[in-house]
Design a protein around this motif. Sequence first.
Motif, PDB file in Angstrom:
ATOM      1  N   LEU A 149     -18.265  -4.033 -20.285  1.00  0.00           N
ATOM      2  CA  LEU A 149     -17.835  -4.485 -18.965  1.00  0.00           C
ATOM      3  C   LEU A 149     -16.534  -5.273 -19.058  1.00  0.00           C
ATOM      4  O   LEU A 149     -15.652  -5.139 -18.202  1.00  0.00           O
ATOM      5  N   ALA A 150     -16.400  -6.084 -20.108  1.00  0.00           N
ATOM      6  CA  ALA A 150     -15.162  -6.848 -20.295  1.00  0.00           C
ATOM      7  C   ALA A 150     -13.977  -5.916 -20.528  1.00  0.00           C
ATOM      8  O   ALA A 150     -12.886  -6.138 -19.990  1.00  0.00           O
ATOM      9  N   VAL A 151     -14.177  -4.863 -21.310  1.00  0.00           N
ATOM     10  CA  VAL A 151     -13.102  -3.892 -21.557  1.00  0.00           C
ATOM     11  C   VAL A 151     -12.726  -3.182 -20.258  1.00  0.00           C
ATOM     12  O   VAL A 151     -11.541  -2.961 -19.973  1.00  0.00           O
ATOM     13  N   ILE A 152     -13.721  -2.830 -19.445  1.00  0.00           N
ATOM     14  CA  ILE A 152     -13.452  -2.206 -18.148  1.00  0.00           C
ATOM     15  C   ILE A 152     -12.688  -3.177 -17.249  1.00  0.00           C
ATOM     16  O   ILE A 152     -11.781  -2.768 -16.502  1.00  0.00           O
ATOM     17  N   SER A 153     -13.034  -4.447 -17.322  1.00  0.00           N
ATOM     18  CA  SER A 153     -12.329  -5.459 -16.528  1.00  0.00           C
ATOM     19  C   SER A 153     -10.867  -5.549 -16.943  1.00  0.00           C
ATOM     20  O   SER A 153      -9.990  -5.786 -16.104  1.00  0.00           O
ATOM     21  N   ILE A 154     -10.603  -5.385 -18.229  1.00  0.00           N
ATOM     22  CA  ILE A 154      -9.223  -5.362 -18.719  1.00  0.00           C
ATOM     23  C   ILE A 154      -8.471  -4.192 -18.086  1.00  0.00           C
ATOM     24  O   ILE A 154      -7.359  -4.351 -17.565  1.00  0.00           O
ATOM     25  N   ALA A 155      -9.079  -3.003 -18.144  1.00  0.00           N
ATOM     26  CA  ALA A 155      -8.440  -1.819 -17.556  1.00  0.00           C
ATOM     27  C   ALA A 155      -8.247  -1.994 -16.053  1.00  0.00           C
ATOM     28  O   ALA A 155      -7.215  -1.592 -15.493  1.00  0.00           O
ATOM     29  N   LEU A 156      -9.222  -2.617 -15.393  1.00  0.00           N
ATOM     30  CA  LEU A 156      -9.100  -2.858 -13.954  1.00  0.00           C
ATOM     31  C   LEU A 156      -7.980  -3.844 -13.652  1.00  0.00           C
ATOM     32  O   LEU A 156      -7.225  -3.679 -12.678  1.00  0.00           O
ATOM     33  N   GLY A 157      -7.846  -4.874 -14.493  1.00  0.00           N
ATOM     34  CA  GLY A 157      -6.747  -5.820 -14.333  1.00  0.00           C
ATOM     35  C   GLY A 157      -5.394  -5.155 -14.517  1.00  0.00           C
ATOM     36  O   GLY A 157      -4.443  -5.442 -13.782  1.00  0.00           O
ATOM     37  N   ILE A 158      -5.306  -4.244 -15.477  1.00  0.00           N
ATOM     38  CA  ILE A 158      -4.063  -3.503 -15.689  1.00  0.00           C
ATOM     39  C   ILE A 158      -3.756  -2.622 -14.481  1.00  0.00           C
ATOM     40  O   ILE A 158      -2.610  -2.551 -14.011  1.00  0.00           O
ATOM     41  N   LEU A 159      -4.790  -1.950 -13.964  1.00  0.00           N
ATOM     42  CA  LEU A 159      -4.603  -1.083 -12.797  1.00  0.00           C
ATOM     43  C   LEU A 159      -4.079  -1.875 -11.605  1.00  0.00           C
ATOM     44  O   LEU A 159      -3.132  -1.442 -10.925  1.00  0.00           O
ATOM     45  N   VAL A 160      -4.661  -3.029 -11.336  1.00  0.00           N
ATOM     46  CA  VAL A 160      -4.219  -3.858 -10.221  1.00  0.00           C
ATOM     47  C   VAL A 160      -2.796  -4.359 -10.441  1.00  0.00           C
ATOM     48  O   VAL A 160      -1.977  -4.378  -9.516  1.00  0.00           O
ATOM     49  N   SER A 161      -2.486  -4.741 -11.668  1.00  0.00           N
ATOM     50  CA  SER A 161      -1.146  -5.265 -11.963  1.00  0.00           C
ATOM     51  C   SER A 161      -0.065  -4.220 -11.753  1.00  0.00           C
ATOM     52  O   SER A 161       1.097  -4.567 -11.521  1.00  0.00           O
TER      53      SER A 161
END
Length: 253
Positions: A149-161
Amino acid sequence: MTSPIFALDRVAAVAQRVLRQLVRDRRFLALSLAAPLVIIYLLKVFLDTLGSPLLDAKPFAVPIGAFIVHFITYVLCAIVLVRERTAQTLQRMFVGGYRQSEIIGGYVLAYSCLATLQSLLVLAALSRLFHLNYRAETLFSIYVVVCLLAVISIALGILVSNFARTEGQVFPFIPLVILPSVFLSGLIISVDQLPRWAQWLSRVIPLYYANHVLQHLIQPGAVLSDDWSGFGRLALYGLVVLALATLTLREVE
């Protein structure tokens, strides 16, 4: 001959640069590792203050811990990636010939090292404060889910950025991701009790899939191998977000 989608040596080079930057940014490290522990401790104090014999905190401890990891990792990564963009770091990598997949892969690899440590500390704090007496195999399964979930959150943060040009533009995206995670993931009430449209909306929330697996794991004697389908859906969600983050990454105009 067709060139590969990405070169592992270039991914490793990006990851090494990001890791060196993380080591130098002690405030970011401290916030990433200490903030979840502080929030978990405050949660324990709050639940102890309620003091109701009818309230068993253990079923809520692990899902809430997963939410805390998701929230902090997503927010910090989104802000840091926008900072990288404004500092022209991403532009220099594009000029240096790095592909989108290599840049994203390097960032995810580097921040995943931090997320692994963060997830381990969170699980240790939950076990200590809430006296989680799960078997070692179950604790390891919970750790794997929270780490994913933390790794997915990283990818989600990148997507938003990718859709923000300044740090200020990131903040409107925070409640758009976090508030649905609180109300529509099953963290507070069962998704089955929500209206039909809300049940469909919950499918786009990563915490929904993580909470589904975690709710199974906190049952007596449960292990991850009993719910491979739920874990597979969480992993598939991560791959989709990672692909979207890669496709939407653009050189600074």
